[in-house]
Design a protein around this motif. Sequence first.
Motif, short mmCIF file in Angstrom:
data_model
loop_
_atom_site.label_atom_id
_atom_site.label_comp_id
_atom_site.label_asym_id
_atom_site.label_seq_id
_atom_site.Cartn_x
_atom_site.Cartn_y
_atom_site.Cartn_z
N ALA A 1 12.23 -20.76 -25.99
CA ALA A 1 10.84 -21.18 -25.85
C ALA A 1 10.03 -20.50 -26.94
O ALA A 1 10.49 -19.55 -27.59
CB ALA A 1 10.29 -20.84 -24.46
N SER A 2 8.80 -20.97 -27.15
CA SER A 2 7.92 -20.34 -28.12
C SER A 2 6.47 -20.50 -27.69
O SER A 2 6.17 -21.29 -26.78
CB SER A 2 8.11 -20.95 -29.52
OG SER A 2 7.63 -22.28 -29.56
N ALA A 3 5.58 -19.77 -28.34
CA ALA A 3 4.15 -19.84 -28.00
C ALA A 3 3.32 -19.30 -29.14
O ALA A 3 3.76 -18.41 -29.89
CB ALA A 3 3.86 -19.06 -26.72
N LEU A 4 2.12 -19.83 -29.27
CA LEU A 4 1.10 -19.20 -30.09
C LEU A 4 0.51 -18.05 -29.30
O LEU A 4 0.33 -18.15 -28.08
CB LEU A 4 0.01 -20.21 -30.45
CG LEU A 4 0.37 -21.29 -31.46
CD1 LEU A 4 -0.71 -22.36 -31.52
CD2 LEU A 4 0.58 -20.67 -32.84
N VAL A 5 0.21 -16.95 -29.97
CA VAL A 5 -0.34 -15.77 -29.29
C VAL A 5 -1.85 -15.90 -29.25
O VAL A 5 -2.51 -15.92 -30.30
CB VAL A 5 0.09 -14.48 -30.01
CG1 VAL A 5 -0.46 -13.26 -29.27
CG2 VAL A 5 1.60 -14.41 -30.12
N ALA A 6 -2.40 -16.01 -28.06
CA ALA A 6 -3.83 -16.23 -27.89
C ALA A 6 -4.64 -15.16 -28.61
O ALA A 6 -4.33 -13.97 -28.54
CB ALA A 6 -4.18 -16.23 -26.40
N ARG B 1 2.82 -16.24 -33.91
CA ARG B 1 3.67 -17.04 -33.04
C ARG B 1 4.83 -16.17 -32.58
O ARG B 1 5.33 -15.33 -33.34
CB ARG B 1 4.18 -18.29 -33.75
CG ARG B 1 5.06 -19.19 -32.87
CD ARG B 1 5.33 -20.52 -33.53
NE ARG B 1 4.15 -21.38 -33.52
CZ ARG B 1 3.77 -22.13 -32.49
NH1 ARG B 1 4.48 -22.12 -31.37
NH2 ARG B 1 2.69 -22.87 -32.57
N VAL B 2 5.25 -16.37 -31.34
CA VAL B 2 6.39 -15.65 -30.78
C VAL B 2 7.39 -16.67 -30.25
O VAL B 2 7.01 -17.67 -29.64
CB VAL B 2 5.95 -14.71 -29.63
CG1 VAL B 2 7.16 -14.16 -28.88
CG2 VAL B 2 5.14 -13.55 -30.17
N GLY B 3 8.67 -16.43 -30.50
CA GLY B 3 9.73 -17.26 -29.95
C GLY B 3 10.77 -16.41 -29.27
O GLY B 3 10.93 -15.22 -29.59
N GLY B 4 11.46 -16.99 -28.32
CA GLY B 4 12.51 -16.27 -27.62
C GLY B 4 13.74 -17.12 -27.43
O GLY B 4 13.66 -18.35 -27.33
N ALA C 1 8.82 -7.28 -23.83
CA ALA C 1 9.48 -8.55 -23.55
C ALA C 1 10.44 -8.47 -22.38
O ALA C 1 10.70 -9.47 -21.71
CB ALA C 1 10.22 -9.04 -24.80
N GLN C 2 10.95 -7.27 -22.10
CA GLN C 2 11.84 -7.11 -20.95
C GLN C 2 11.18 -7.56 -19.65
O GLN C 2 11.86 -7.99 -18.71
CB GLN C 2 12.28 -5.65 -20.82
CG GLN C 2 13.23 -5.15 -21.88
CD GLN C 2 14.69 -5.45 -21.57
OE1 GLN C 2 15.01 -6.21 -20.66
NE2 GLN C 2 15.59 -4.85 -22.33
N ASP C 3 9.85 -7.47 -19.57
CA ASP C 3 9.16 -7.92 -18.36
C ASP C 3 9.44 -9.39 -18.08
O ASP C 3 9.42 -9.82 -16.92
CB ASP C 3 7.65 -7.70 -18.49
CG ASP C 3 7.27 -6.23 -18.44
OD1 ASP C 3 8.13 -5.40 -18.12
OD2 ASP C 3 6.10 -5.91 -18.73
N GLY C 4 9.68 -10.17 -19.13
CA GLY C 4 9.97 -11.58 -18.93
C GLY C 4 11.26 -11.79 -18.15
O GLY C 4 11.36 -12.72 -17.34
N LEU C 5 12.27 -10.94 -18.39
CA LEU C 5 13.51 -11.06 -17.63
C LEU C 5 13.27 -10.73 -16.16
O LEU C 5 13.81 -11.40 -15.27
CB LEU C 5 14.58 -10.12 -18.21
CG LEU C 5 14.97 -10.35 -19.68
CD1 LEU C 5 16.14 -9.45 -20.06
CD2 LEU C 5 15.31 -11.80 -19.94
N ALA C 6 12.44 -9.72 -15.91
CA ALA C 6 12.16 -9.35 -14.52
C ALA C 6 11.32 -10.40 -13.80
O ALA C 6 11.39 -10.52 -12.58
CB ALA C 6 11.44 -8.00 -14.49
N ALA D 1 2.74 -12.04 -24.75
CA ALA D 1 3.25 -13.37 -25.05
C ALA D 1 4.77 -13.41 -25.05
O ALA D 1 5.38 -14.38 -24.57
CB ALA D 1 2.71 -13.83 -26.42
N ALA D 2 5.41 -12.36 -25.56
CA ALA D 2 6.87 -12.33 -25.61
C ALA D 2 7.46 -12.32 -24.20
O ALA D 2 8.48 -12.97 -23.95
CB ALA D 2 7.34 -11.11 -26.39
N ALA D 3 6.84 -11.60 -23.28
CA ALA D 3 7.33 -11.57 -21.90
C ALA D 3 7.24 -12.95 -21.26
O ALA D 3 8.17 -13.40 -20.58
CB ALA D 3 6.55 -10.55 -21.08
N ARG D 4 6.12 -13.65 -21.49
CA ARG D 4 5.97 -15.00 -20.94
C ARG D 4 6.99 -15.96 -21.54
O ARG D 4 7.58 -16.79 -20.84
CB ARG D 4 4.56 -15.51 -21.21
CG ARG D 4 3.45 -14.74 -20.48
CD ARG D 4 2.08 -15.13 -21.03
NE ARG D 4 1.02 -14.36 -20.40
CZ ARG D 4 0.31 -14.79 -19.37
NH1 ARG D 4 0.56 -16.00 -18.85
NH2 ARG D 4 -0.64 -14.05 -18.85
#
Length: 340
Positions: free
Chosen positions: A163-168, A173-176, A254-259, A297-300
């Motif tokens: 996934a990816s997103a623009l950082v508000a 931009r961040v991608g994962g 970004a680890q918060d995204g896994l949790a 943004a990276a976590a999301r």
Amino acid sequence: MLRNCITDIPGLRVGHAGDAALASGVTAILFDAPVVAAVDVRGGGPGTRETDLLDPERTVERIDALVLSGGSVFGLDAAAGVTAWLAEAGRGFPVGGMRVPIVPGAILFDLLNGGDKEWGRFPPYRELGFQAAASAAEDVALGSVGAGTGARTGRLKGGIGSASALVAGTGFRVGGLVAVNAFGNATIGDGPHFWAAPFEEGTEFGGLGAPNRVPEDALAFPGRTLPGAATTLAVVATDAALTKAQCRRLAVAAQDGLARALVPAHTPLDGDLVFAAATGAVPLADPVVDLARLGDAAARVLARAVARGVFSATSLPGRPPSPSLAAVGLPPAWRDLFGP
């Protein structure tokens, strides 16, 4: 054209190589030019290669590629295949008259998924790594491909998600990208809803939203408790200009995204880790605030990528889902139970 994948960061390409009979594979993330990178490890059973180089105090500042592989310790050979491909392309850290490609990697455990692991003296992962590097492109296949070929979660088939997103509030931009092979579950209870539902954009993993209530058994501890038999491997990338220390902070956040997407996460039974890479195209305006926004943004993005990996996974040809989730083999895919 945006793809909602990690390759929305300019200068990145992703390649997969896998074998359905082996029920395993390799994913390579190649950078058109060397990038700053770091890693954060949270799981209790990691398997890695060249990650010491990513410490901010080490001499080498940039890397050429990252490798995610199945095969447990045997899969560490995959990075050698990617290294060979890069060497043929003339890439690498200059040492005298030689160039040494810098290719950190990590492995997940998929040895007990029912695939043919009788490879004898020559495990296939070096060749799969070479093939993955050779196939790298901006279009990224999701689901049961590459390192996600034989992946699983506590309840469902795992796979590759991105996934990816623009950082508000910034120009970043961040991608994962993630190989979901988790001890925990990506879905709530026995239903189709994803823990990552609050972060979904559009209908990228079904658009089901969250259930009206979370069933009591949704937080039940998974029954599969073989130590070291699960790992979620992730990469976050940005076009921001970060130092190695700032990349490490991005990986931590970004680890918060896994949790948020897997329950439970970061257990002693997992080898969870997140690589972070920065191409450096866009300078930071405020190092503290911008880095905080990037981490959020990276976590999301990673939470969404986990759900997309499970949502996109499919049963392997000729390998019907295991009738019991506790049995050796692969559990049903989300699509087997809930959708087309």
